[in-house]
Scaffold this active site. Structure first.
Site, PDB file in Angstrom:
ATOM      1  N   GLY A  58       0.790  -1.241   0.000  1.00  0.00           N
ATOM      2  CA  GLY A  58       0.000   0.000   0.000  1.00  0.00           C
ATOM      3  C   GLY A  58       0.816   1.282   0.000  1.00  0.00           C
ATOM      4  O   GLY A  58       0.250   2.355   0.095  1.00  0.00           O
ATOM      5  N   LYS A  99       7.435  18.696  -3.147  1.00  0.00           N
ATOM      6  CA  LYS A  99       7.720  18.892  -1.714  1.00  0.00           C
ATOM      7  C   LYS A  99       8.832  19.932  -1.527  1.00  0.00           C
ATOM      8  O   LYS A  99       8.733  20.799  -0.653  1.00  0.00           O
ATOM      9  CB  LYS A  99       8.132  17.570  -1.070  1.00  0.00           C
ATOM     10  CG  LYS A  99       6.937  16.648  -0.867  1.00  0.00           C
ATOM     11  CD  LYS A  99       7.358  15.342  -0.245  1.00  0.00           C
ATOM     12  CE  LYS A  99       6.120  14.503   0.047  1.00  0.00           C
ATOM     13  NZ  LYS A  99       6.388  13.071  -0.095  1.00  0.00           N
TER      14      LYS A  99
END
Ligand SMILES: NC(=O)c1ccc[n+]([C@@H]2O[C@H](COP(=O)([O-])OP(=O)(O)OC[C@H]3O[C@@H](n4cnc5c(N)ncnc54)[C@H](OP(=O)(O)O)[C@@H]3O)[C@@H](O)[C@H]2O)c1
Length: 340
Positions: A205, A223
């Protein structure tokens, strides 16, 4: 007891983890701030919406969505309807990231500021693509704007600089900011095949179905841009980052680095170069045993260099969704402190 009304835009992994933390800390917040947090609106894409100016039952909303059900509000209400019409003091923007444009989150935040509402965002798109415009708008409307979660979840990065390093001048920001590529490089170094690493990461995941945004360095560039816009007044967008991803790194490159007692990391750096701000994202070789080389698995690190305090580094060790929830919660505390 006062009441602070909160609207949750997006009720996915981050939104529900935040809701769980809020329920856990409800009594502590009431005791400390003499303030009750009422969730007055929740908006989702496919799980319906819920609106109640008197406060919703948050536990029931979490349960409904986690059981695959739908919130039972007026199904015709869009996210924008809720932002422009619901009764709330603070909007939490927690909808999915559009890394190429920052939209529609930018418009969501503008619409909240147009009403003079405070905003907390977990979505980094707006900070990477429209930070100057949004912060000017917030200031002009007397609204608060916080975004700790957008880089390294709840790890204090913006709060660290803004709250604990007042009046410092930031001269450089650097670090390892993308966990997917960090994990892939480490697994490649352990001798695993690229496709096996991707499928194992997806099963666990933490690798997206479309991993290109991570692998080609876009996520790291967004970012870095968010960090530079806030900490160095960079006035830039992610497309201005000089970007090289890890897609061309081969096991042979990694073995050659290992023979030189080094490892390869996707390294982000922003600094002033003869007055001009430069931002780079690129694979670099770092010596084994150095701080950067020790950033393993899904950990990240950011280093902030200031004229007054030299270089400081903060490491986030293998975060879970609870760290995301805490980032949102710490911004809520900043709102409560500012309004107290
Ligand atoms: N997960 C993390 O650890 C983490 C960490 C830091 C930052 N973030 C950021 O936090 C944000 C949310 O992440 P997440 O992991 O919670 O994503 P997620 O699980 O995919 O949840 C997104 C939520 O937004 C809803 N949504 C989608 N489009 C919408 C729209 N136009 N209007 C209103 N709601 C909409 C979705 O509705 P449905 O429920 O119907 O799908 C869902 O409830 C992203 O910007 C992400 O980059 C996440």
């Amino acid at each position: 007891l006062k009441t602070l009304k909160v609207a949750l835009l997006g009720f996915g992994n981050a939104g529900r983890a935040f809701a769980r933390l809020l329920m856990k800390k409800e009594a502590a917040l009431e005791a400390r701030f003499d303030c009750h947090i009422a969730i007055t609106a929740i908006s989702t894409h496919t799980h319906g919406c819920a609106v109640d100016a008197g406060g919703l039952d948050l536990a029931e909303a979490v349960q409904t969505v986690e059981a695959g059900g739908r919130l039972r509000g007026d199904a015709s209400l869009s996210a924008m309807d809720i932002i422009t019409m619901a009764d709330y003091d603070v909007l939490f923007e927690m909808t999915p990231l559009n890394i190429r444009t920052g939209q529609p989150a930018i418009d969501h935040i503008k619409a909240a500021f147009a009403r003079g509402k405070h905003v907390v965002t977990a979505n980094k798109g707006p900070i990477a693509w429209a930070f100057d415009e949004l912060s000017a708008l917030a200031a002009s409307r007397g609204a608060l704007f916080f975004y700790e979660t957008t880089v390294m979840d709840g790890t204090p990065v913006f709060n660290l600089a803004q709250l604990t390093l007042p009046e410092t001048s930031v001269t450089e920001v650097s670090g390892i900011l993308n966990t997917t590529t960090n994990y892939i490089l480490e697994e490649l170094a352990a001798g695993k095949a690229y496709e096996d690493i991707l499928s194992a990461g997806r099963a666990l995941g933490f690798i997206e179905a479309d991993a290109a945004m991570d692998i080609e360095g876009y996520d790291a560039a967004a970012k870095l841009t968010a960090l530079l816009n806030v900490l160095m007044h960079a006035h830039m967008t992610p497309d201005q980052v000089e970007r090289t991803g890890i897609e061309h790194i081969t096991p042979a490159d990694i073995r050659a680095a290992a023979a030189r007692e080094s490892v390869i990391k996707l390294y982000c750096r922003g600094w002033r170069d003869s007055g001009r701000l430069r931002a780079t994202v690129q694979p670099v070789e770092v010596p084994r045993g150095s701080l950067l080389a020790t950033i393993d698995a899904t950990s990240s690190v950011v280093s902030i260099t200031t004229e007054e305090m030299g270089k400081l580094s903060v490491v986030e060790h293998n975060p879970l969704i609870e760290q995301t929830a805490y980032g949102l919660f710490s911004d809520l505390i900043r709102v409560l402190n500012a309004l107290a």
